[in-house]
Design a protein around this motif. Structure first.
Motif: not given
Length: 158
Positions: A67-72, A77-81
């Motif tokens: 997830l971090i590598d894909r900047q998500t 609780t955050g919006c998926a990028r």
């Protein structure tokens, strides 16, 4: 519906549910022990618990790094990028929740406390009811057909 406003969760239910389950299992084990888990060898259950725990921690780290590598956002609780479909997300739509469940089960094997198995099941059901539906609505609103296609080819858990 505005996909950016349709956040998956307003409250981070899954980690809270699993942590509450672990604490409840510890307390229940002290108050109402259900007895030891039968084992033919004294090192068998701890070995199983250690193996499952190692798998759970590895899966969790792999999923978080993906997830971090894909900047998500890691927290739900955050919006998926981005729609992440690689790494452990190729095999499970919810690898972090799977890791939480496996870790709770591992604690049951390591401690011999059968309440951890009950806690894992209840936390899994709570996550299934409180978190996953809104996350899926968010991803469907945000990514549409791509998410539908991903959902059809990838199982929710394993």
């Amino acid at each position: 519906m505005n996909a950016y406003r349709a956040k998956p969760l307003r409250y981070p239910w899954p980690p809270v549910l699993y942590l509450a389950g672990i604490i409840a299992a510890i307390m229940a084990g002290r108050l109402a022990d259900l007895g030891p888990i039968p084992s033919p060898h004294p090192y068998l259950l701890p070995s199983i618990g250690f193996s499952i725990g190692l798998l759970a921690v590895t899966l969790d780290i792999w999923a978080v790094r993906t997830l971090i590598d894909r900047q998500t956002p890691v927290f739900d609780t955050g919006c998926a990028r981005h729609l992440v479909t690689c790494g452990p997300f190729r095999f499970s739509r919810n690898p972090i929740y799977l890791a939480y469940t496996l870790f709770t089960v591992a604690l049951g094997f390591l401690s011999g406390n059968t309440w951890f198995f009950v806690a894992a099941l209840l936390a899994l059901l709570g996550t299934r009811i409180l978190a996953i539906p809104s996350e899926e609505r968010h991803l469907e609103a945000r990514f549409g057909y791509d998410y539908e296609s991903y959902r059809k080819r990838t199982r929710r858990w394993i």
